[in-house]
Scaffold this active site. Structure first.
Site, mmCIF file in Angstrom:
data_model
loop_
_atom_site.group_PDB
_atom_site.id
_atom_site.type_symbol
_atom_site.label_atom_id
_atom_site.label_comp_id
_atom_site.label_asym_id
_atom_site.label_seq_id
_atom_site.Cartn_x
_atom_site.Cartn_y
_atom_site.Cartn_z
ATOM 1 N N CYS A 145 0.837 -1.205 0.000
ATOM 2 C CA CYS A 145 0.000 0.000 0.000
ATOM 3 C C CYS A 145 0.873 1.256 0.000
ATOM 4 O O CYS A 145 1.526 1.559 1.005
ATOM 5 C CB CYS A 145 -0.907 -0.033 1.231
ATOM 6 S SG CYS A 145 -1.793 1.498 1.476
ATOM 7 N N CYS A 148 -0.165 4.045 2.512
ATOM 8 C CA CYS A 148 0.053 3.695 3.923
ATOM 9 C C CYS A 148 1.537 3.795 4.272
ATOM 10 O O CYS A 148 1.900 4.365 5.297
ATOM 11 C CB CYS A 148 -0.374 2.258 4.226
ATOM 12 S SG CYS A 148 -1.933 1.766 3.523
ATOM 13 N N ASP A 149 2.383 3.233 3.443
ATOM 14 C CA ASP A 149 3.794 3.074 3.826
ATOM 15 C C ASP A 149 4.776 3.902 3.013
ATOM 16 O O ASP A 149 5.938 4.031 3.393
ATOM 17 C CB ASP A 149 4.186 1.582 3.711
ATOM 18 C CG ASP A 149 3.352 0.723 4.651
ATOM 19 O OD1 ASP A 149 3.064 1.197 5.762
ATOM 20 O OD2 ASP A 149 2.973 -0.393 4.267
#
Ligand code: NAP
Length: 334
Positions: A145, A148-149
């Site tokens: 993701c 997200c990261d």
């Protein structure tokens, strides 16, 4: 115990839209979701291809407001469904059985909820590459993701893998964080939509390497390098490999439907439901989103053949709820 007319498993765009339509059709509707409402749509940076979700411009063409993010859009869908009267419950459905005319959903914590109609809108989960090091370094440089990261790898050297829409979309997100995104695809061309593919190839921060795959991910405490293998146009490895330094590996290799509840397997218990699935695990439905089990419907990414788009998931959710209402009318009057 409270009984409902309609249980909806999953609160992504399909489940949330089904909830709104179910509640508006006067069905006592319960949505069960294990995480936050929104599903994978939460991860969409800018939901630029949802009809009507466009930038707001003034007369001179100046941008007054950007299109909604996937997160804001999901919040709105959730609030809308709740405002129309749908109930929500946080938890995992571990089993789904049929007791006479009622479906019985067994939840984490031992609770059960019953209803004569169920819509499975549980979405799909990301596919793994299945190479050595992938599991070991997940959370330590391997991710699925970008939003997200990605921010953990600002200005770093990031490898991304995949050739579909997700890979192109997510690589673009990563390219705003670093000028060193290397997108690896095992074939000689993308399978992504033309516009996305062309934009990816033009992006100066993305280096596209076709006919290449990631064979192994290596490191100590975190990812340090990847072993790349040259591939033929069939996507298969040729045996020609080399090691290259890497700070992170983002995998965008597609998804598999979360359909176990519809087909005997579950997230922990047992299921007596045996709906027809396709070879990829998608729930097979007719045009009314009805599965092969009477009273059981499916919508969105969990459904066989669904075109994985928020607008499609929402449309399928609406059809599924409408069909569930018709089914309940027919079974009551019949
Ligand atoms: P996808 O279209 O199934 O693409 C998956 C990609 O990963 C393929 O290029 C595939 O390679 C590659 N892959 C799979 N397993 C692999 C492995 N073990 N090693 C290396 N590569 C591997 O999945 P997706 O990109 O997630 O898209 C799924 C659906 O969502 C599509 O319908 C898409 O249109 C939709 N979507 C749309 C948007 C948008 O409209 N902006 C954004 C995201 C997703 P091969 O090509 O060799 O099979």
């Amino acid at each position: 115990m409270i009984n409902f007319d309609l249980l909806i498993i999953g609160a992504g765009p399909a489940g949330l839209t089904a909830a709104q339509y179910g509640a508006r059709a006067n069905l006592k509707t319960l949505v069960i979701e294990q995480l936050a409402p929104g599903g994978q749509a939460l991860l969409i940076d800018v939901l630029e291809n949802y009809p009507g979700n466009t930038a707001l411009l003034d007369a001179g063409g100046k941008v007054l407001a950007e299109p909604k993010t996937g997160f804001d859009f999901s919040q709105d869908l959730y609030r809308q469904a709740e405002a129309f009267g749908a109930s929500f419950l946080t938890g995992s459905v571990l089993s789904l059985e049929k007791e006479g005319a009622l479906f019985v959903a067994g939840l984490s914590g031992g609770e059960v909820r019953k209803a004569p109609a169920v819509i499975i809108a549980a979405g799909a989960k990301h596919r793994i590459l299945g190479v050595p090091g992938e599991k070991e370094f997940t959370g330590r440089g391997v991710s699925y993701c970008a939003s997200c990261d990605g921010p953990f790898f600002r200005n770093k050297k990031i490898f991304a893998a995949g050739g579909g829409d997700s890979a192109c979309d997510e690589a673009r997100y990563l390219s705003r964080l670093t000028s060193r995104v290397i997108l690896i695809h095992r074939r000689d061309r993308f399978r992504a939509q033309k516009a996305l593919a062309e934009r990816t190839l033009r992006n100066p921060n993305i280096e596209v390497r076709f006919n290449t795959s990631i064979k192994e991910i290596r490191g100590g405490q975190k990812v340090e390098s990847v072993i790349l293998e040259r591939t033929g146009n069939d996507g298969k490895g040729t045996g020609e490999t080399r090691e290259e330094a890497a700070d992170a590996v983002f995998v965008f290799a597609g998804t598999t439907p979360q359909s176990a509840l519809a087909a005997g397997g579950t997230g922990g218990g047992t299921s007596g439901i045996r709906a027809e699935l396709d070879e990829n695990g998608g729930i097979v439905t007719d045009q009314k989103m009805a599965s092969s089990v009477p009273g059981l419907f499916a919508a969105g990414d969990v459904r066989s053949g669904s075109f994985r788009q928020v607008v499609v998931a929402a449309g399928e959710g609406a059809v599924a709820a409408h069909s569930a209402a018709e089914y309940l009318d027919e079974t009551k009057s019949g």
